[in-house]
Scaffold this motif. Structure first.
Motif, PDB file in Angstrom:
ATOM      1  N   ALA A   1      -6.813  13.217  -4.576  1.00  0.00           N
ATOM      2  CA  ALA A   1      -7.553  14.229  -5.225  1.00  0.00           C
ATOM      3  C   ALA A   1      -9.052  14.283  -4.939  1.00  0.00           C
ATOM      4  O   ALA A   1      -9.915  15.322  -5.151  1.00  0.00           O
ATOM      5  CB  ALA A   1      -7.375  13.668  -6.677  1.00  0.00           C
TER       6      ALA A   1
ATOM      7  N   ASP B   1      -5.213   3.403  -5.353  1.00  0.00           N
ATOM      8  CA  ASP B   1      -4.664   4.149  -5.951  1.00  0.00           C
ATOM      9  C   ASP B   1      -4.686   5.511  -5.097  1.00  0.00           C
ATOM     10  O   ASP B   1      -5.650   6.394  -5.057  1.00  0.00           O
ATOM     11  CB  ASP B   1      -5.087   4.461  -7.013  1.00  0.00           C
ATOM     12  CG  ASP B   1      -4.679   5.595  -8.041  1.00  0.00           C
ATOM     13  OD1 ASP B   1      -4.951   5.753  -9.344  1.00  0.00           O
ATOM     14  OD2 ASP B   1      -3.609   6.319  -7.605  1.00  0.00           O
ATOM     15  N   GLU B   2      -3.503   5.763  -4.192  1.00  0.00           N
ATOM     16  CA  GLU B   2      -3.496   6.911  -3.217  1.00  0.00           C
ATOM     17  C   GLU B   2      -3.662   8.170  -3.974  1.00  0.00           C
ATOM     18  O   GLU B   2      -4.199   9.262  -3.267  1.00  0.00           O
ATOM     19  CB  GLU B   2      -2.220   6.769  -2.520  1.00  0.00           C
ATOM     20  CG  GLU B   2      -1.952   5.608  -1.687  1.00  0.00           C
ATOM     21  CD  GLU B   2      -2.356   5.584  -0.171  1.00  0.00           C
ATOM     22  OE1 GLU B   2      -2.903   4.522   0.477  1.00  0.00           O
ATOM     23  OE2 GLU B   2      -2.533   6.750   0.189  1.00  0.00           O
ATOM     24  N   ALA B   3      -3.016   8.430  -5.125  1.00  0.00           N
ATOM     25  CA  ALA B   3      -3.039   9.465  -5.733  1.00  0.00           C
ATOM     26  C   ALA B   3      -4.346  10.356  -5.857  1.00  0.00           C
ATOM     27  O   ALA B   3      -4.918  11.272  -5.969  1.00  0.00           O
ATOM     28  CB  ALA B   3      -2.163   9.556  -7.123  1.00  0.00           C
ATOM     29  N   THR B   4      -5.333   9.180  -6.670  1.00  0.00           N
ATOM     30  CA  THR B   4      -6.735   9.438  -6.891  1.00  0.00           C
ATOM     31  C   THR B   4      -7.571   9.706  -5.518  1.00  0.00           C
ATOM     32  O   THR B   4      -8.177  10.714  -5.495  1.00  0.00           O
ATOM     33  CB  THR B   4      -7.428   8.332  -7.455  1.00  0.00           C
ATOM     34  OG1 THR B   4      -6.647   7.549  -8.523  1.00  0.00           O
ATOM     35  CG2 THR B   4      -8.777   8.541  -8.041  1.00  0.00           C
TER      36      THR B   4
ATOM     37  N   GLU C   1       1.907   9.711 -10.911  1.00  0.00           N
ATOM     38  CA  GLU C   1       0.341  10.233 -10.935  1.00  0.00           C
ATOM     39  C   GLU C   1      -0.118   9.945 -12.306  1.00  0.00           C
ATOM     40  O   GLU C   1       0.582  10.365 -13.370  1.00  0.00           O
ATOM     41  CB  GLU C   1       0.176  11.684 -10.421  1.00  0.00           C
ATOM     42  CG  GLU C   1      -0.478  11.904  -9.116  1.00  0.00           C
ATOM     43  CD  GLU C   1      -0.809  13.155  -8.812  1.00  0.00           C
ATOM     44  OE1 GLU C   1      -0.846  13.564  -7.725  1.00  0.00           O
ATOM     45  OE2 GLU C   1      -1.591  13.482  -9.553  1.00  0.00           O
ATOM     46  N   ARG C   2      -1.320   9.421 -12.553  1.00  0.00           N
ATOM     47  CA  ARG C   2      -2.083   9.612 -13.707  1.00  0.00           C
ATOM     48  C   ARG C   2      -2.158  11.007 -14.563  1.00  0.00           C
ATOM     49  O   ARG C   2      -2.663  11.862 -13.612  1.00  0.00           O
ATOM     50  CB  ARG C   2      -3.247   9.043 -13.774  1.00  0.00           C
ATOM     51  CG  ARG C   2      -3.181   7.557 -13.106  1.00  0.00           C
ATOM     52  CD  ARG C   2      -2.907   6.566 -14.524  1.00  0.00           C
ATOM     53  NE  ARG C   2      -2.488   5.454 -13.916  1.00  0.00           N
ATOM     54  CZ  ARG C   2      -3.189   4.399 -13.054  1.00  0.00           C
ATOM     55  NH1 ARG C   2      -4.602   4.651 -12.909  1.00  0.00           N
ATOM     56  NH2 ARG C   2      -3.006   3.355 -12.920  1.00  0.00           N
TER      57      ARG C   2
ATOM     58  N   VAL D   1       2.376   1.821  -3.762  1.00  0.00           N
ATOM     59  CA  VAL D   1       1.369   2.499  -5.027  1.00  0.00           C
ATOM     60  C   VAL D   1       1.598   3.916  -4.756  1.00  0.00           C
ATOM     61  O   VAL D   1       1.380   4.413  -6.027  1.00  0.00           O
ATOM     62  CB  VAL D   1      -0.086   1.815  -4.590  1.00  0.00           C
ATOM     63  CG1 VAL D   1      -0.723   2.431  -5.514  1.00  0.00           C
ATOM     64  CG2 VAL D   1      -0.090   0.348  -4.929  1.00  0.00           C
ATOM     65  N   ALA D   2       1.782   4.409  -3.742  1.00  0.00           N
ATOM     66  CA  ALA D   2       1.612   5.931  -3.756  1.00  0.00           C
ATOM     67  C   ALA D   2       2.737   6.611  -4.478  1.00  0.00           C
ATOM     68  O   ALA D   2       2.870   7.566  -4.678  1.00  0.00           O
ATOM     69  CB  ALA D   2       1.791   6.332  -2.381  1.00  0.00           C
TER      70      ALA D   2
ATOM     71  N   ILE E   1       0.774  -1.053  -0.188  1.00  0.00           N
ATOM     72  CA  ILE E   1       0.064   0.162  -0.175  1.00  0.00           C
ATOM     73  C   ILE E   1       0.865   1.238   0.012  1.00  0.00           C
ATOM     74  O   ILE E   1       0.511   2.275  -0.617  1.00  0.00           O
ATOM     75  CB  ILE E   1      -0.894  -0.027   1.375  1.00  0.00           C
ATOM     76  CG1 ILE E   1      -1.739   0.994   1.070  1.00  0.00           C
ATOM     77  CG2 ILE E   1      -0.177   0.156   2.543  1.00  0.00           C
ATOM     78  CD1 ILE E   1      -3.080   1.146   2.057  1.00  0.00           C
TER      79      ILE E   1
ATOM     80  N   ARG F   1      -3.652  14.139 -16.037  1.00  0.00           N
ATOM     81  CA  ARG F   1      -4.980  14.522 -16.660  1.00  0.00           C
ATOM     82  C   ARG F   1      -4.813  15.324 -17.589  1.00  0.00           C
ATOM     83  O   ARG F   1      -3.923  16.089 -17.961  1.00  0.00           O
ATOM     84  CB  ARG F   1      -5.681  15.142 -15.648  1.00  0.00           C
ATOM     85  CG  ARG F   1      -5.839  14.216 -14.176  1.00  0.00           C
ATOM     86  CD  ARG F   1      -7.209  14.541 -13.510  1.00  0.00           C
ATOM     87  NE  ARG F   1      -7.371  13.487 -12.451  1.00  0.00           N
ATOM     88  CZ  ARG F   1      -8.233  12.704 -12.247  1.00  0.00           C
ATOM     89  NH1 ARG F   1      -9.323  12.880 -12.901  1.00  0.00           N
ATOM     90  NH2 ARG F   1      -8.111  11.680 -11.165  1.00  0.00           N
TER      91      ARG F   1
ATOM     92  N   GLU G   1       3.975   5.535  -7.096  1.00  0.00           N
ATOM     93  CA  GLU G   1       3.886   5.462  -8.542  1.00  0.00           C
ATOM     94  C   GLU G   1       3.463   6.910  -9.190  1.00  0.00           C
ATOM     95  O   GLU G   1       2.989   7.797  -8.440  1.00  0.00           O
ATOM     96  CB  GLU G   1       2.814   4.642  -8.899  1.00  0.00           C
ATOM     97  CG  GLU G   1       3.142   2.939  -9.212  1.00  0.00           C
ATOM     98  CD  GLU G   1       1.962   2.381  -9.447  1.00  0.00           C
ATOM     99  OE1 GLU G   1       1.368   1.719  -8.736  1.00  0.00           O
ATOM    100  OE2 GLU G   1       1.757   2.358 -10.835  1.00  0.00           O
TER     101      GLU G   1
END
Lengths: 255, 493
Positions: free
Chosen positions: B53, B47-50, A73-74, A68-69, A65, A76, A71
């Protein structure tokens, strides 16, 4: 623990084995009361020798856990819409679009516009719904293939296949990708299909594979079955939309 | 060149001491679980990033009415965004165990969720899958088992193309697999092995890592040796696994770790290791070991030991197979660079993870026991002294080091000549001063071999007060016979 400097060079060097020094054993070696004998050792899975390493492995699994942080960021992007004709879904990340595309436009039957979760199910659908040769052959031999990848069983009717899926593969009796064609199912099945199926978007409903009428108790007359395949139940705009990212699997010759 | 991997630790607002304390507690819990053969760990993909947000990760406990409302909106809402938001809210609520319990007790809740999972609304599908994933991660069996109706769909989706979705399905399956034998008894006939065998051809690293995780959980099951491993060995999975472990620029650490552990579970179950050897396992793993030794010198990467450990275990166990001994076969492991690599890794263990030293030395034993060539390499590569330096680490390590030295010494005078004199005598005298019976016992064995094969060894031993060192152990039951025998040899030749 100081390692000889030449060791790293040896690691980077050429493969090779040392010419062994001559072996010369005395029969007294390892004799009672001594007991040493050179021998390889193997450890089975539950041996306590592995405890430390196993614990480290599981700490790592539990730690994910926090991984994952880290990673990226997706990103936008400015909102854009799907380019496939007739679809106007909007997205602001590429990953969402990828999933949408694969789900709705990826494995699509060009005859009836139904979308399938995999190429395998699409192929099976095309064969069973849109191939009259299939129907002819099905009268004489087992043509309905098991839906589970890796299982090579074939059946005479789709009902037999469903039976096999349920008893042999423990699939749910209402498996969504093995439903009879809409409009021909018996009343008892309506309630189970209501869930998730109460909307019919432009892409056509769900992902039915099997074509046989559920209420059929005996083989329906040949002509009727062939006839029902020539007229698809949803209107096809005839644009022949391509199937998108399709595998190189063999296609049936007919649409 | 190792591709980048996610960092292991991240500051989460806790103090370092608190983190260490928690880790110690978890470690103790895991040890206890392992001793009871209940070692089970699940992975949570969030997904911590989401989440950040979305406005912080405050987990809200949802009540029955709220859950029902969210489900209703998700299923029958008129607007896309509205339906999605409802599912997102549900998913966040499901992060809490209480919400999970409420959810599974609600009639039709799972059914609705599965319906959304199989709908053709892609984003709803994704959110529904995330909800299932939260449930699968629960430590409560009832919650995880409530996900069973979804498994046939999760497996079907593995042959799709959306990598994010497949990754999620795989982690969910991995969590469910580890839950109980009942779950596996359903998944096996549903075709999980062929599904994984097809999915392993994906080019996506995230999918591969998730697949490796799920497979490792499957292979770790108690009934795996009898029921699961034969199926896996009969599929194309082993070849693909070995391919994914090939060293080179494409090797990804996260992926490799998972599949190395898969291989370990297969090999240590001893079902059909000969098959793996014919598929080139020894060669691949040997080359990987070399690569790891090189990597360890280059980077400070914490985490390499997670891969080194299973690779060492696999190699070590495979070496004991008869098929590994076939003389002259290309599959045989004979390259002395493996020895060089192993010592570099032993040094690495010493600094990073001393608890793994015994495993490395176990491999060294298996390499040297029946191999004059490797014993010669130990000498010609000047590795005897570094080996002696490990004697002060722990009793277990000492016994193993002495065993390896015995492996060399028992091959005769040509070998003992090179062990002598050097540090060996003073080191042995030191170990004789210890009280651990096993360490002392192994020292006595080595002494016998030296007295036998090395002229002058007994003499030197006497001169260095060896007899006094032996006297300490004259009354110890397991040692006395050997002590007396050595005293006799030293005095009378």
């Amino acid at each position: 623990m100081q390692l000889p400097p030449a060791l790293h060079a040896r690691l980077a060097g050429a493969p090779g084995a040392a010419a062994p020094l001559p072996v010369q054993r005395d029969s007294l070696a390892g004799n009672a009361p001594f007991r040493f004998a050179a021998r390889q050792v193997r450890f089975p899975r539950e041996h306590e020798f592995f405890e430390d390493g196993d614990v480290q492995r599981h700490l790592y699994l539990q730690d994910v856990i926090t991984q994952v942080a880290a990673e990226p960021e997706r990103p936008r992007v400015p909102e854009f819409t799907c380019q496939v004709a007739g679809c106007c879904q909007a997205f602001d990340t590429l990953e969402d679009y990828e999933h949408h595309y694969h789900t709705l436009h990826g494995n699509v039957c060009s005859s009836c516009k139904r979308a399938f979760p995999s190429g395998h199910l699409l192929d099976t659908h095309i064969q069973e719904w849109h191939d009259s040769l299939f129907q002819i052959l099905a009268e004489r031999q087992d043509m309905y293939q098991c839906l589970v990848e890796g299982c090579t069983e074939k059946f005479r009717t789709s009902r037999d296949r469903k039976e096999h899926l349920v008893t042999h593969h423990l699939y749910p009796a209402d498996f969504r990708f093995d439903k009879p064609r809409k409009g021909r199912r018996p009343a008892s099945q309506v309630s189970t299909e209501a869930i998730g199926e109460d909307r019919a978007p432009s892409e056509g409903d769900a992902m039915e594979v099997c074509s046989e009428q559920a209420e059929a108790h005996s083989e329906p007359p040949r002509e009727r079955r062939v006839y029902s395949h020539r007229i698809p139940s949803t209107v096809c705009f005839g644009q022949g939309a391509s199937r998108g990212f399709k595998s190189t699997k063999k296609r049936s010759k007919r649409q | 060149m190792w591709s980048g991997r996610r960092g292991l630790l991240r500051s989460s607002g806790c103090g370092v001491e608190e983190l260490r304390c928690r880790r110690r507690e978890r470690e103790a819990a895991l040890r206890k679980a392992r001793r009871e053969q209940q070692l089970v760990s699940k992975r949570l993909l969030r997904d911590e990033a989401t989440e950040e947000a979305e406005g912080g990760c405050v987990v809200v406990i949802l009540g029955e009415a709220e859950i029902q409302e969210f489900l209703r909106l998700a299923q029958r809402g008129t607007e896309e965004k509205e339906r999605e938001r409802a599912l997102v809210s549900l998913r966040r609520g499901l992060q809490h165990p209480e919400t999970q319990q409420t959810f599974i007790r609600l009639e039709g809740s799972i059914r609705t969720l599965v319906g959304l999972l199989t709908s053709n609304q892609a984003l709803l599908q994704l959110e529904a899958a995330r909800c299932l994933h939260e449930l699968s991660h629960s430590e409560q069996s009832a919650v995880a088992e409530a996900c069973l109706p979804a498994t046939s769909y999760l497996l079907t989706y593995l042959s799709g193309h959306s990598s994010d979705f497949i990754e999620l399905c795989l982690y969910t399956l991995g969590n469910l697999i580890v839950e109980s034998e009942a779950v596996r008894r359903q998944l096996l006939p549903q075709g999980i092995v062929p599904a994984l065998a097809a999915c392993i051809q994906s080019p996506h690293l995230t999918v591969l890592e998730a697949l490796g995780y799920a497979l490792s959980q499957l292979l770790q099951a108690k009934e795996a040796p009898g029921k699961i491993i034969p199926l896996v060995l009969g599929s194309t999975l082993p070849q693909h696994i070995l391919q994914l472990l090939q060293p080179g620029p494409k090797l990804n650490l996260g992926v490799a770790v998972e599949f190395a552990w898969c291989l370990h579970y297969i090999i240590c179950s001893q079902v059909n290791n000969a098959l793996l050897i014919t598929q080139g396992a020894l060669t691949t793993l040997g080359l990987l070991l070399l690569d790891l030794a090189a990597a360890v010198q280059r980077t400070e990467d914490a985490g390499l030991e997670l891969l080194v450990c299973p690779v060492v275990r696999c190699l070590s166990n495979l070496l004991t197979e008869a098929a590994a001994e076939t003389v002259g076969g290309p599959m045989q492991l004979r390259d002395e660079r493996v020895l060089a690599a192993l010592f570099i890794l032993l040094q690495f263990f010493l600094h990073k993870q001393p608890s793994l030293l015994p495993e490395g030395l176990w491999l060294l034993n298996n390499l040297t026991a029946n191999s004059p060539s490797f014993c010669t390499s130990l000498i010609s590569l000047d590795l005897i002294e570094p080996l002696l330096h490990l004697l002060s680490v722990s009793n277990v390590v000492s016994v193993l080091v002495l065993t390896v030295l015995c492996n060399v010494a028992e091959k005769g005078p040509a070998y003992c000549q090179h062990l002598w004199p050097g540090l060996l005598l003073p080191t042995l005298l030191d170990t004789l001063a210890l009280s651990d019976t096993e360490v002392v016992g192994q020292s006595l064995e080595l002494l016998q071999l030296l007295f036998l094969y090395q002229p002058g060894a007994a003499q030197a031993f006497l001169q260095q007060s060896g007899l006094q060192a032996l006297q300490r152990h004259e009354e110890v039951a397991q040692l006395q016979d050997r002590v007396h025998a050595l005293q006799q040899t030293a005095l009378h030749g």
